[in-house]
Each structure stands twice: as C-alpha cells, then as structure tokens.
Design an enzyme around this catalytic site. Structure first.
Site, PDB file in Angstrom:
ATOM      1  N   GLU A  75       0.823  -1.204   0.000  1.00 21.66           N
ATOM      2  CA  GLU A  75       0.000   0.000   0.000  1.00 21.66           C
ATOM      3  C   GLU A  75       0.862   1.260   0.000  1.00 21.66           C
ATOM      4  O   GLU A  75       0.542   2.245  -0.664  1.00 21.66           O
ATOM      5  CB  GLU A  75      -0.920   0.035   1.225  1.00 21.66           C
ATOM      6  CG  GLU A  75      -1.826  -1.165   1.349  1.00 21.66           C
ATOM      7  CD  GLU A  75      -1.219  -2.289   2.196  1.00 21.66           C
ATOM      8  OE1 GLU A  75      -0.194  -2.879   1.772  1.00 21.66           O
ATOM      9  OE2 GLU A  75      -1.769  -2.578   3.264  1.00 21.66           O
TER      10      GLU A  75
ATOM     11  N   CYS B 142      -1.958  -2.917   7.303  1.00 16.26           N
ATOM     12  CA  CYS B 142      -1.391  -2.801   8.652  1.00 16.26           C
ATOM     13  C   CYS B 142      -1.625  -1.368   9.164  1.00 16.26           C
ATOM     14  O   CYS B 142      -2.057  -0.488   8.417  1.00 16.26           O
ATOM     15  CB  CYS B 142       0.097  -3.144   8.639  1.00 16.26           C
ATOM     16  SG  CYS B 142       1.146  -1.901   7.838  1.00 16.26           S
TER      17      CYS B 142
END
Length: 149
Positions: free
Chosen positions: A57, A97
């Site tokens: 990401e 995360c």
C-alpha cells in the site's frame, strides 16, 4: 464514482506476483483506483534490515504521489497470502497494517475524501469492503499539527 471491485482486486492480485518477500514469504499486492479510472499498483518489498521493508500500500501510494496523483485516490484494494510456487496463496482477506492505514489516511486527507478499502485473499471470492475511517478511527492527521488544508 462507481468502483469495479473485481477489476481492482484483480489488479492487486497481479501486483502481488511482483512481491519481493524472501523473509516472510508473504506476498502482498495493492491497487489504487484514481478518480479518472486509472489504477496504480504496488507490491511489498522486504529488506534484510526488516525496518526498511515497504508494504504494498505504501509503495502504491508513493508511486501515485510521485506521479502527482495523490489527490486523485478514490479506493484501494489489498490482497495477500503465503507464497507457494512463486505466487501468493490463500483465501483469507488481508487488511492494511496500522502504518499503511496511516499512510492511506494522509492520501485521503489530500484527496478530501474517505477512501474505500477492499480487502481480499490472494485467491477466492471472499472480499471485505470498508471505509478507511472505519479501519482507522480517530486518525492522527494534519489538524493535530495545527495545519488546515
């Protein structure tokens, strides 16, 4: 803007094939949908000095930023799984995360919108659809620093 969730997840799965994950053997792919319909992808990139590793990401968001497109992000798809025979496997949805949620929150702030976050496994149909604000409630952002965008 309508989001073709199947296509965005497919782009994330394709990106995961480029994961550099020799230590965890857990490949992750991310795909960002931009407001013009284009897609920017990223794959995780591990480093022997673990703290220097980059999540998929973050790679995708930095790539969008480098192209001047940070404000254009509408949605992100994230997939991942243990690498077997050179590709990520597994059907359990993978979620960003905490660090990536914060990075995506910065992009959402620049874009002036909450982001759609699609979470899926490397294989199969199971998908979760979230708002970034639900994944990172009470996020730290520019306003906490006294910055008004």
């Amino acid at each position: 803007m309508e989001i073709d969730e199947t296509a965005l997840i497919a782009a994330a799965r394709a990106a995961a094939l480029n994961a550099h994950a020799p230590y965890s053997r857990f490949g992750v792919g991310a795909a960002l949908l931009l407001k013009d319909g284009s897609v920017v992808t990223g794959a995780n990139f591990e480093n022997a000095s673990y703290g220097l590793s980059l999540c998929a990401e973050t790679v995708a968001t930095a790539t969008a930023s480098a192209g001047g497109r940070l404000r254009d992000i509408v949605a992100v798809a994230v997939i991942g799984g243990m690498i077997e025979d050179g590709r990520p496997t597994g059907t359990d949805p993978v979620r960003p995360c905490g660090r990536c949620r914060q990075v995506l929150n910065e992009a959402a702030g620049m874009a002036g919108r909450d982001l759609v976050v699609l979470c899926a496994g490397a294989e199969g149909e199971a998908t979760e659809r979230h708002r970034l604000s639900d994944l990172l409630p009470h996020a730290f952002g520019p306003a906490d620093l006294g910055i008004d965008r």
